[in-house]
Enzyme design. Structure first.
Site, PDB file in Angstrom:
ATOM      1  N   ASN A 218       0.849  -1.191   0.000  1.00 26.83           N
ATOM      2  CA  ASN A 218       0.000   0.000   0.000  1.00 26.83           C
ATOM      3  C   ASN A 218       0.884   1.239   0.000  1.00 26.83           C
ATOM      4  O   ASN A 218       2.111   1.130  -0.012  1.00 26.83           O
ATOM      5  CB  ASN A 218      -0.960  -0.022   1.197  1.00 26.83           C
ATOM      6  CG  ASN A 218      -0.201  -0.090   2.506  1.00 26.83           C
ATOM      7  OD1 ASN A 218       0.551   0.811   2.836  1.00 26.83           O
ATOM      8  ND2 ASN A 218      -0.372  -1.188   3.233  1.00 26.83           N
ATOM      9  N   LYS A 352     -11.645  -3.426  17.929  1.00 28.70           N
ATOM     10  CA  LYS A 352     -10.261  -3.893  18.126  1.00 28.70           C
ATOM     11  C   LYS A 352      -9.841  -3.902  19.591  1.00 28.70           C
ATOM     12  O   LYS A 352      -8.800  -4.433  19.928  1.00 28.70           O
ATOM     13  CB  LYS A 352      -9.311  -3.029  17.311  1.00 28.70           C
ATOM     14  CG  LYS A 352      -9.687  -2.998  15.831  1.00 28.70           C
ATOM     15  CD  LYS A 352      -8.506  -2.870  14.944  1.00 28.70           C
ATOM     16  CE  LYS A 352      -8.943  -2.864  13.496  1.00 28.70           C
ATOM     17  NZ  LYS A 352      -7.861  -3.230  12.594  1.00 28.70           N
TER      18      LYS A 352
HETATM   19  N1  CTP Z   1      -4.041  -3.330  11.903  1.00 27.70           N
HETATM   20  C1  CTP Z   1      -3.301  -4.344  12.435  1.00 27.70           C
HETATM   21  N2  CTP Z   1      -3.263  -5.558  11.819  1.00 27.70           N
HETATM   22  C2  CTP Z   1      -3.971  -5.779  10.705  1.00 27.70           C
HETATM   23  C3  CTP Z   1      -4.760  -4.736  10.140  1.00 27.70           C
HETATM   24  C4  CTP Z   1      -4.750  -3.514  10.772  1.00 27.70           C
HETATM   25  O1  CTP Z   1      -2.635  -4.163  13.448  1.00 27.70           O
HETATM   26  N3  CTP Z   1      -3.925  -6.964  10.135  1.00 27.70           N
HETATM   27  C5  CTP Z   1      -4.093  -2.044  12.625  1.00 27.70           C
HETATM   28  C6  CTP Z   1      -3.414  -0.877  11.950  1.00 27.70           C
HETATM   29  O2  CTP Z   1      -2.057  -0.784  12.324  1.00 27.70           O
HETATM   30  C7  CTP Z   1      -4.231   0.292  12.495  1.00 27.70           C
HETATM   31  C8  CTP Z   1      -5.613  -0.289  12.690  1.00 27.70           C
HETATM   32  O3  CTP Z   1      -5.430  -1.703  12.764  1.00 27.70           O
HETATM   33  O4  CTP Z   1      -3.763   0.711  13.753  1.00 27.70           O
HETATM   34  C9  CTP Z   1      -6.594   0.011  11.615  1.00 27.70           C
HETATM   35  O5  CTP Z   1      -6.069  -0.308  10.376  1.00 27.70           O
HETATM   36  P1  CTP Z   1      -6.921  -0.035   9.056  1.00 27.70           P
HETATM   37  O6  CTP Z   1      -6.145  -0.530   7.894  1.00 27.70           O
HETATM   38  O7  CTP Z   1      -7.432   1.368   9.052  1.00 27.70           O
HETATM   39  O8  CTP Z   1      -8.185  -0.910   9.329  1.00 27.70           O
HETATM   40  P2  CTP Z   1      -8.521  -2.414   9.013  1.00 27.70           P
HETATM   41  O9  CTP Z   1      -8.432  -3.205  10.257  1.00 27.70           O
HETATM   42  O10 CTP Z   1      -7.701  -2.873   7.882  1.00 27.70           O
HETATM   43  O11 CTP Z   1     -10.051  -2.325   8.649  1.00 27.70           O
HETATM   44  P3  CTP Z   1     -10.760  -1.946   7.253  1.00 27.70           P
HETATM   45  O12 CTP Z   1     -10.161  -2.853   6.238  1.00 27.70           O
HETATM   46  O13 CTP Z   1     -12.182  -2.216   7.553  1.00 27.70           O
HETATM   47  O14 CTP Z   1     -10.509  -0.500   7.030  1.00 27.70           O
END
Ligand code: CTP
Length: 413
Positions: A218, A352
Protein backbone atom coordinates in the site's frame (compact mmCIF):
# COMPACT_ATOMS: atom_id res chain seq x y z
CA UNK A 1 -3.29 19.51 28.18
CA UNK A 2 -4.54 21.87 25.52
CA UNK A 3 -3.69 21.55 21.87
CA UNK A 4 -0.36 23.13 21.05
CA UNK A 5 0.64 23.14 24.69
CA UNK A 6 4.36 22.65 25.16
CA UNK A 7 3.91 19.63 27.39
CA UNK A 8 6.22 18.64 30.19
CA UNK A 9 9.62 20.32 30.31
CA UNK A 10 11.71 17.18 29.99
CA UNK A 11 15.01 18.99 29.43
CA UNK A 12 14.72 21.25 32.47
CA UNK A 13 18.11 22.35 33.75
CA UNK A 14 19.97 21.34 30.58
CA UNK A 15 22.07 23.88 28.67
CA UNK A 16 22.63 23.70 24.94
CA UNK A 17 25.15 25.81 23.05
CA UNK A 18 23.72 26.14 19.55
CA UNK A 19 26.08 27.09 16.72
CA UNK A 20 24.18 28.29 13.65
CA UNK A 21 26.31 28.16 10.52
CA UNK A 22 25.47 29.29 7.00
CA UNK A 23 22.84 27.74 4.77
CA UNK A 24 19.26 28.15 3.68
CA UNK A 25 18.23 25.70 6.45
CA UNK A 26 19.42 28.17 9.13
CA UNK A 27 15.83 29.33 9.58
CA UNK A 28 15.00 25.89 10.99
CA UNK A 29 17.38 26.62 13.88
CA UNK A 30 14.68 29.01 15.10
CA UNK A 31 12.21 26.12 15.35
CA UNK A 32 14.83 24.06 17.18
CA UNK A 33 15.34 26.86 19.74
CA UNK A 34 11.57 26.98 20.27
CA UNK A 35 11.40 23.21 20.83
CA UNK A 36 14.40 23.26 23.18
CA UNK A 37 13.09 26.12 25.30
CA UNK A 38 9.63 24.51 25.41
CA UNK A 39 11.32 21.36 26.68
CA UNK A 40 12.92 23.44 29.45
CA UNK A 41 16.48 23.66 28.13
CA UNK A 42 18.54 26.83 28.23
CA UNK A 43 19.90 27.77 24.79
CA UNK A 44 22.85 30.02 24.06
CA UNK A 45 23.48 30.81 20.42
CA UNK A 46 26.60 31.44 18.39
CA UNK A 47 25.97 32.74 14.88
CA UNK A 48 28.70 32.45 12.25
CA UNK A 49 29.30 35.19 9.70
CA UNK A 50 27.74 33.00 6.99
CA UNK A 51 24.83 32.07 9.28
CA UNK A 52 24.08 35.78 9.74
CA UNK A 53 23.36 35.98 6.00
CA UNK A 54 20.33 33.77 6.62
CA UNK A 55 19.03 34.58 10.14
CA UNK A 56 19.53 37.63 12.32
CA UNK A 57 21.04 37.72 15.81
CA UNK A 58 17.83 39.45 16.90
CA UNK A 59 15.64 36.44 15.96
CA UNK A 60 17.94 34.03 17.79
CA UNK A 61 18.06 36.33 20.81
CA UNK A 62 14.28 36.83 20.89
CA UNK A 63 13.64 33.07 20.89
CA UNK A 64 16.48 32.00 23.20
CA UNK A 65 16.16 34.95 25.59
CA UNK A 66 19.98 35.12 25.71
CA UNK A 67 22.52 37.41 24.05
CA UNK A 68 23.83 35.99 20.78
CA UNK A 69 27.56 35.61 20.26
CA UNK A 70 28.97 36.37 16.85
CA UNK A 71 32.58 37.35 17.14
CA UNK A 72 35.82 36.24 18.69
CA UNK A 73 36.93 39.79 19.14
CA UNK A 74 34.34 41.32 21.47
CA UNK A 75 36.09 42.96 24.43
CA UNK A 76 32.94 43.03 26.58
CA UNK A 77 32.20 39.38 25.89
CA UNK A 78 35.78 38.44 26.64
CA UNK A 79 35.60 40.19 30.00
CA UNK A 80 32.13 38.86 30.83
CA UNK A 81 32.38 35.40 29.31
CA UNK A 82 35.43 34.17 27.48
CA UNK A 83 34.94 31.74 24.64
CA UNK A 84 36.40 28.95 26.77
CA UNK A 85 33.76 29.52 29.43
CA UNK A 86 31.06 29.71 26.75
CA UNK A 87 32.08 26.35 25.34
CA UNK A 88 32.34 24.68 28.74
CA UNK A 89 29.17 26.04 30.29
CA UNK A 90 27.00 23.80 28.10
CA UNK A 91 25.88 20.19 28.51
CA UNK A 92 25.89 19.77 24.75
CA UNK A 93 27.17 21.72 21.74
CA UNK A 94 24.86 21.47 18.73
CA UNK A 95 25.83 22.68 15.27
CA UNK A 96 22.59 23.28 13.34
CA UNK A 97 22.68 23.62 10.44
CA UNK A 98 26.21 22.30 9.95
CA UNK A 99 27.47 23.47 6.57
CA UNK A 100 30.14 21.63 4.55
CA UNK A 101 32.46 24.47 5.53
CA UNK A 102 32.04 24.16 9.29
CA UNK A 103 32.43 20.36 9.09
CA UNK A 104 35.73 20.90 7.23
CA UNK A 105 36.76 23.52 9.77
CA UNK A 106 36.00 21.10 12.63
CA UNK A 107 37.82 18.20 10.98
CA UNK A 108 40.89 20.37 10.40
CA UNK A 109 40.73 21.94 13.87
CA UNK A 110 40.70 25.50 12.55
CA UNK A 111 40.09 28.20 15.17
CA UNK A 112 39.55 30.93 12.60
CA UNK A 113 36.33 32.31 14.09
CA UNK A 114 34.28 32.10 17.28
CA UNK A 115 32.48 28.87 16.27
CA UNK A 116 35.72 27.11 15.28
CA UNK A 117 37.46 28.27 18.46
CA UNK A 118 34.61 27.06 20.67
CA UNK A 119 34.49 23.70 18.93
CA UNK A 120 38.22 23.30 19.44
CA UNK A 121 38.14 24.44 23.05
CA UNK A 122 35.15 22.40 24.18
CA UNK A 123 35.32 19.25 26.25
CA UNK A 124 31.55 18.81 25.92
CA UNK A 125 29.73 16.34 23.65
CA UNK A 126 29.03 17.68 20.17
CA UNK A 127 26.10 16.94 17.82
CA UNK A 128 26.09 18.12 14.21
CA UNK A 129 23.02 18.37 11.96
CA UNK A 130 24.43 18.69 8.43
CA UNK A 131 22.56 20.52 5.66
CA UNK A 132 23.94 21.23 2.24
CA UNK A 133 23.58 20.60 -1.46
CA UNK A 134 23.49 16.89 -2.32
CA UNK A 135 26.73 17.03 -4.33
CA UNK A 136 28.53 18.82 -1.51
CA UNK A 137 27.25 16.17 0.89
CA UNK A 138 28.36 13.32 -1.36
CA UNK A 139 31.78 14.84 -2.11
CA UNK A 140 34.60 12.61 -0.81
CA UNK A 141 36.03 15.60 1.10
CA UNK A 142 32.81 16.06 3.11
CA UNK A 143 32.44 12.33 3.70
CA UNK A 144 36.08 12.09 4.85
CA UNK A 145 35.58 15.04 7.21
CA UNK A 146 32.50 13.39 8.60
CA UNK A 147 34.31 10.09 9.13
CA UNK A 148 37.04 11.99 11.01
CA UNK A 149 34.49 13.73 13.20
CA UNK A 150 32.60 10.50 13.89
CA UNK A 151 35.85 8.78 14.85
CA UNK A 152 36.42 11.60 17.34
CA UNK A 153 33.03 10.94 18.92
CA UNK A 154 31.00 13.71 17.27
CA UNK A 155 27.36 12.60 16.87
CA UNK A 156 25.51 13.21 13.61
CA UNK A 157 21.77 13.58 12.98
CA UNK A 158 20.54 13.53 9.39
CA UNK A 159 20.66 14.74 6.76
CA UNK A 160 17.34 13.63 5.30
CA UNK A 161 16.58 12.89 1.68
CA UNK A 162 14.36 15.35 -0.10
CA UNK A 163 13.97 18.21 -2.51
CA UNK A 164 16.38 20.98 -1.58
CA UNK A 165 16.32 24.72 -2.07
CA UNK A 166 18.50 24.21 -5.16
CA UNK A 167 15.76 21.96 -6.63
CA UNK A 168 17.99 18.91 -6.51
CA UNK A 169 16.84 15.71 -4.83
CA UNK A 170 18.83 13.49 -2.52
CA UNK A 171 20.51 13.48 0.88
CA UNK A 172 21.47 16.90 2.22
CA UNK A 173 18.28 18.33 3.69
CA UNK A 174 18.48 19.28 7.37
CA UNK A 175 16.87 16.68 9.67
CA UNK A 176 13.49 17.85 10.96
CA UNK A 177 13.81 19.91 14.18
CA UNK A 178 11.78 17.35 16.24
CA UNK A 179 14.26 14.65 15.13
CA UNK A 180 17.18 16.90 16.12
CA UNK A 181 15.44 17.44 19.48
CA UNK A 182 15.12 13.65 19.84
CA UNK A 183 18.84 13.21 19.15
CA UNK A 184 19.64 15.95 21.70
CA UNK A 185 17.37 14.34 24.30
CA UNK A 186 18.98 10.94 23.68
CA UNK A 187 22.45 12.47 24.22
CA UNK A 188 21.44 14.39 27.31
CA UNK A 189 20.14 11.25 29.00
CA UNK A 190 16.69 9.86 29.57
CA UNK A 191 15.54 12.61 31.90
CA UNK A 192 12.25 12.93 30.05
CA UNK A 193 8.77 12.30 31.36
CA UNK A 194 8.73 8.93 29.58
CA UNK A 195 12.04 7.78 31.08
CA UNK A 196 11.72 4.20 32.27
CA UNK A 197 8.82 3.52 29.89
CA UNK A 198 8.90 1.16 26.94
CA UNK A 199 6.99 2.13 23.80
CA UNK A 200 6.18 -0.21 20.92
CA UNK A 201 5.49 1.57 17.63
CA UNK A 202 4.59 -0.03 14.29
CA UNK A 203 5.07 1.91 11.08
CA UNK A 204 5.09 1.67 7.30
CA UNK A 205 3.36 -0.76 4.99
CA UNK A 206 3.71 -4.52 4.90
CA UNK A 207 4.64 -6.39 1.74
CA UNK A 208 2.81 -9.65 1.13
CA UNK A 209 4.62 -11.78 -1.44
CA UNK A 210 2.86 -13.15 -4.50
CA UNK A 211 5.95 -14.79 -5.95
CA UNK A 212 9.69 -14.15 -5.51
CA UNK A 213 9.49 -10.81 -7.39
CA UNK A 214 5.98 -9.45 -6.75
CA UNK A 215 4.06 -8.40 -3.67
CA UNK A 216 0.87 -6.73 -2.44
CA UNK A 217 1.55 -3.39 -0.74
CA UNK A 218 0.00 0.00 0.00
CA UNK A 219 1.02 3.66 -0.18
CA UNK A 220 2.15 4.12 3.44
CA UNK A 221 5.50 5.96 3.71
CA UNK A 222 5.99 5.28 7.44
CA UNK A 223 6.58 9.01 8.09
CA UNK A 224 3.91 9.38 10.79
CA UNK A 225 4.99 6.27 12.71
CA UNK A 226 8.67 7.22 12.52
CA UNK A 227 7.86 10.72 13.77
CA UNK A 228 5.94 9.20 16.70
CA UNK A 229 8.85 6.87 17.54
CA UNK A 230 11.17 9.88 17.44
CA UNK A 231 8.89 12.04 19.62
CA UNK A 232 8.49 9.27 22.24
CA UNK A 233 12.25 8.75 22.30
CA UNK A 234 12.79 12.50 22.74
CA UNK A 235 10.77 12.29 25.96
CA UNK A 236 13.04 9.54 27.27
CA UNK A 237 11.08 6.38 26.36
CA UNK A 238 12.87 3.24 25.22
CA UNK A 239 11.29 2.76 21.82
CA UNK A 240 11.01 -0.40 19.73
CA UNK A 241 9.97 0.54 16.20
CA UNK A 242 8.68 -2.42 14.20
CA UNK A 243 8.84 -1.17 10.66
CA UNK A 244 7.66 -2.47 7.33
CA UNK A 245 9.71 -1.57 4.24
CA UNK A 246 10.27 2.22 4.04
CA UNK A 247 13.02 4.46 2.72
CA UNK A 248 13.49 6.10 6.13
CA UNK A 249 16.47 6.05 8.47
CA UNK A 250 15.89 4.81 12.02
CA UNK A 251 15.36 7.82 14.33
CA UNK A 252 18.17 8.51 16.79
CA UNK A 253 18.11 6.32 19.88
CA UNK A 254 15.27 4.11 18.61
CA UNK A 255 15.64 0.33 18.29
CA UNK A 256 14.27 -0.60 14.89
CA UNK A 257 13.16 -4.09 13.90
CA UNK A 258 12.69 -4.35 10.13
CA UNK A 259 10.01 -6.71 8.83
CA UNK A 260 8.28 -7.32 5.52
CA UNK A 261 5.04 -9.19 6.06
CA UNK A 262 2.15 -8.84 8.51
CA UNK A 263 3.06 -12.22 10.02
CA UNK A 264 6.62 -10.99 10.66
CA UNK A 265 5.28 -7.74 12.12
CA UNK A 266 3.04 -9.68 14.51
CA UNK A 267 5.93 -11.90 15.64
CA UNK A 268 8.20 -8.84 16.14
CA UNK A 269 5.50 -7.06 18.18
CA UNK A 270 4.96 -10.08 20.40
CA UNK A 271 8.71 -10.38 20.92
CA UNK A 272 8.91 -6.68 21.87
CA UNK A 273 6.25 -6.93 24.60
CA UNK A 274 5.84 -6.04 27.44
CA UNK A 275 5.43 -2.33 26.76
CA UNK A 276 3.79 0.56 28.59
CA UNK A 277 2.31 1.94 25.40
CA UNK A 278 1.75 0.55 21.90
CA UNK A 279 1.15 2.87 18.95
CA UNK A 280 0.09 0.80 15.96
CA UNK A 281 0.43 3.19 13.05
CA UNK A 282 1.47 0.61 10.43
CA UNK A 283 -0.71 0.16 7.38
CA UNK A 284 -0.82 -3.60 7.71
CA UNK A 285 -2.03 -5.45 4.62
CA UNK A 286 -5.34 -7.08 5.44
CA UNK A 287 -4.74 -10.03 3.14
CA UNK A 288 -1.89 -12.17 1.99
CA UNK A 289 -1.74 -14.58 -0.91
CA UNK A 290 -2.69 -18.02 0.36
CA UNK A 291 0.18 -19.78 -1.34
CA UNK A 292 3.23 -17.77 -2.41
CA UNK A 293 4.48 -19.13 -5.74
CA UNK A 294 7.93 -20.68 -5.46
CA UNK A 295 8.93 -19.35 -8.90
CA UNK A 296 8.02 -16.19 -10.81
CA UNK A 297 4.50 -16.44 -12.24
CA UNK A 298 4.69 -16.48 -16.05
CA UNK A 299 2.04 -15.19 -18.42
CA UNK A 300 0.98 -17.79 -20.90
CA UNK A 301 0.03 -16.37 -24.31
CA UNK A 302 -3.73 -16.48 -24.83
CA UNK A 303 -4.44 -17.82 -21.30
CA UNK A 304 -6.37 -15.88 -18.64
CA UNK A 305 -4.27 -14.75 -15.65
CA UNK A 306 -4.38 -17.15 -12.70
CA UNK A 307 -6.65 -15.72 -9.97
CA UNK A 308 -4.90 -15.01 -6.66
CA UNK A 309 -6.49 -16.61 -3.62
CA UNK A 310 -6.23 -14.28 -0.64
CA UNK A 311 -6.45 -15.11 3.00
CA UNK A 312 -6.91 -12.77 5.96
CA UNK A 313 -3.91 -11.63 7.98
CA UNK A 314 -4.22 -11.68 11.74
CA UNK A 315 -5.11 -8.27 13.21
CA UNK A 316 -2.01 -7.22 15.17
CA UNK A 317 -3.73 -4.31 16.92
CA UNK A 318 -6.58 -6.54 18.10
CA UNK A 319 -4.10 -9.17 19.30
CA UNK A 320 -1.99 -6.63 21.24
CA UNK A 321 -5.21 -5.12 22.72
CA UNK A 322 -6.43 -8.47 24.04
CA UNK A 323 -6.84 -8.33 27.84
CA UNK A 324 -4.10 -10.13 29.74
CA UNK A 325 -0.88 -9.55 31.67
CA UNK A 326 1.09 -8.62 28.53
CA UNK A 327 -1.39 -6.01 27.31
CA UNK A 328 0.27 -2.55 27.27
CA UNK A 329 -1.45 -0.07 29.61
CA UNK A 330 -2.26 2.17 26.67
CA UNK A 331 -2.93 0.81 23.17
CA UNK A 332 -3.42 3.25 20.32
CA UNK A 333 -4.62 2.25 16.88
CA UNK A 334 -4.96 4.20 13.66
CA UNK A 335 -7.87 4.34 11.27
CA UNK A 336 -7.11 5.35 7.72
CA UNK A 337 -10.42 5.83 5.95
CA UNK A 338 -11.56 7.11 2.61
CA UNK A 339 -15.19 7.60 3.74
CA UNK A 340 -17.38 7.84 6.89
CA UNK A 341 -14.20 8.61 8.85
CA UNK A 342 -15.55 9.08 12.36
CA UNK A 343 -18.13 6.27 12.17
CA UNK A 344 -15.59 3.78 10.87
CA UNK A 345 -13.02 4.94 13.43
CA UNK A 346 -15.50 4.61 16.33
CA UNK A 347 -16.36 1.13 15.08
CA UNK A 348 -12.64 0.19 15.02
CA UNK A 349 -12.15 1.51 18.56
CA UNK A 350 -14.83 -0.89 19.79
CA UNK A 351 -14.03 -3.83 17.53
CA UNK A 352 -10.26 -3.89 18.13
CA UNK A 353 -10.34 -3.30 21.89
CA UNK A 354 -7.75 -0.51 21.88
CA UNK A 355 -7.90 2.62 24.07
CA UNK A 356 -7.55 5.37 21.50
CA UNK A 357 -7.88 5.63 17.74
CA UNK A 358 -6.06 8.23 15.67
CA UNK A 359 -8.32 8.66 12.66
CA UNK A 360 -7.32 10.29 9.40
CA UNK A 361 -8.86 10.69 6.01
CA UNK A 362 -6.77 9.15 3.25
CA UNK A 363 -7.16 8.72 -0.45
CA UNK A 364 -7.07 10.89 -3.52
CA UNK A 365 -6.91 14.62 -2.82
CA UNK A 366 -5.81 14.31 0.82
CA UNK A 367 -2.04 13.86 0.20
CA UNK A 368 -1.78 12.24 3.64
CA UNK A 369 -0.22 8.91 2.61
CA UNK A 370 3.31 9.80 1.58
CA UNK A 371 2.79 13.50 2.41
CA UNK A 372 4.39 15.57 5.18
CA UNK A 373 1.16 16.70 6.85
CA UNK A 374 -1.74 15.05 8.62
CA UNK A 375 -5.12 16.10 9.93
CA UNK A 376 -6.26 13.77 12.68
CA UNK A 377 -9.17 13.12 15.00
CA UNK A 378 -8.34 11.52 18.34
CA UNK A 379 -11.04 9.15 19.57
CA UNK A 380 -10.87 8.21 23.25
CA UNK A 381 -13.38 7.07 25.88
CA UNK A 382 -14.14 10.75 26.51
CA UNK A 383 -15.03 11.62 22.93
CA UNK A 384 -13.52 12.98 19.75
CA UNK A 385 -10.95 15.74 19.47
CA UNK A 386 -10.18 17.18 16.05
CA UNK A 387 -6.69 18.58 15.55
CA UNK A 388 -5.91 21.08 12.81
CA UNK A 389 -3.89 20.04 9.77
CA UNK A 390 -0.21 20.22 10.73
CA UNK A 391 3.09 18.51 10.02
CA UNK A 392 3.34 14.83 10.91
CA UNK A 393 6.13 15.80 13.30
CA UNK A 394 3.82 18.25 15.09
CA UNK A 395 1.11 15.56 15.32
CA UNK A 396 3.72 13.17 16.75
CA UNK A 397 4.93 15.70 19.32
CA UNK A 398 1.38 16.37 20.53
CA UNK A 399 0.52 12.68 20.65
CA UNK A 400 3.71 11.93 22.61
CA UNK A 401 2.86 14.71 25.07
CA UNK A 402 -0.63 13.27 25.49
CA UNK A 403 0.75 9.76 26.01
CA UNK A 404 3.23 11.05 28.64
CA UNK A 405 0.48 12.91 30.45
CA UNK A 406 -1.83 9.86 30.45
CA UNK A 407 0.81 7.40 31.63
CA UNK A 408 2.05 9.69 34.39
CA UNK A 409 -1.52 10.28 35.64
CA UNK A 410 -1.84 6.50 36.15
CA UNK A 411 1.33 5.13 37.74
CA UNK A 412 5.01 5.85 37.84
CA UNK A 413 7.23 3.48 35.83
N1 CTP B 1 -4.04 -3.33 11.90
C1 CTP B 1 -3.30 -4.34 12.43
N2 CTP B 1 -3.26 -5.56 11.82
C2 CTP B 1 -3.97 -5.78 10.70
C3 CTP B 1 -4.76 -4.74 10.14
C4 CTP B 1 -4.75 -3.51 10.77
O1 CTP B 1 -2.63 -4.16 13.45
N3 CTP B 1 -3.92 -6.96 10.13
C5 CTP B 1 -4.09 -2.04 12.62
C6 CTP B 1 -3.41 -0.88 11.95
O2 CTP B 1 -2.06 -0.78 12.32
C7 CTP B 1 -4.23 0.29 12.50
C8 CTP B 1 -5.61 -0.29 12.69
O3 CTP B 1 -5.43 -1.70 12.76
O4 CTP B 1 -3.76 0.71 13.75
C9 CTP B 1 -6.59 0.01 11.62
O5 CTP B 1 -6.07 -0.31 10.38
P1 CTP B 1 -6.92 -0.04 9.06
O6 CTP B 1 -6.15 -0.53 7.89
O7 CTP B 1 -7.43 1.37 9.05
O8 CTP B 1 -8.19 -0.91 9.33
P2 CTP B 1 -8.52 -2.41 9.01
O9 CTP B 1 -8.43 -3.20 10.26
O10 CTP B 1 -7.70 -2.87 7.88
O11 CTP B 1 -10.05 -2.32 8.65
P3 CTP B 1 -10.76 -1.95 7.25
O12 CTP B 1 -10.16 -2.85 6.24
O13 CTP B 1 -12.18 -2.22 7.55
O14 CTP B 1 -10.51 -0.50 7.03
Amino acid sequence: MSLGSPGVAFLTGKRVLLIVSGGIAAYKALELIRLLTQAGSGVRCVLTEAGAQFVTPLSLQALSGEPVHTTLWSLTEESEMGHIVLSRSADLVVVCPASANILAQMAAGLASDLAGTLLLATDTKVLVAPAMNVRMWQHPATQANLATLRARGVAVVGPDDGVMACNEFGPGRLAEPPDILAAIAAMLGGAGDLAGRHALVTAGPTHEPIDPVRYIANRSSGLQGYAIASALSARGARVTLVSGPTGLDAPAGVERVCVETAAEMLAACEAALPADVAVMSAAVADWRVEREAAAKLKKRPGAKPEPLTLTLNEDILARVSRPGPRRPGLVIGFAAETEALLDNAADKLKRKGCDWIVANQVGHGTSVMGGAENEIHLLTASGVESWPRQSKHAVAALLAARIAETLSSRTSP
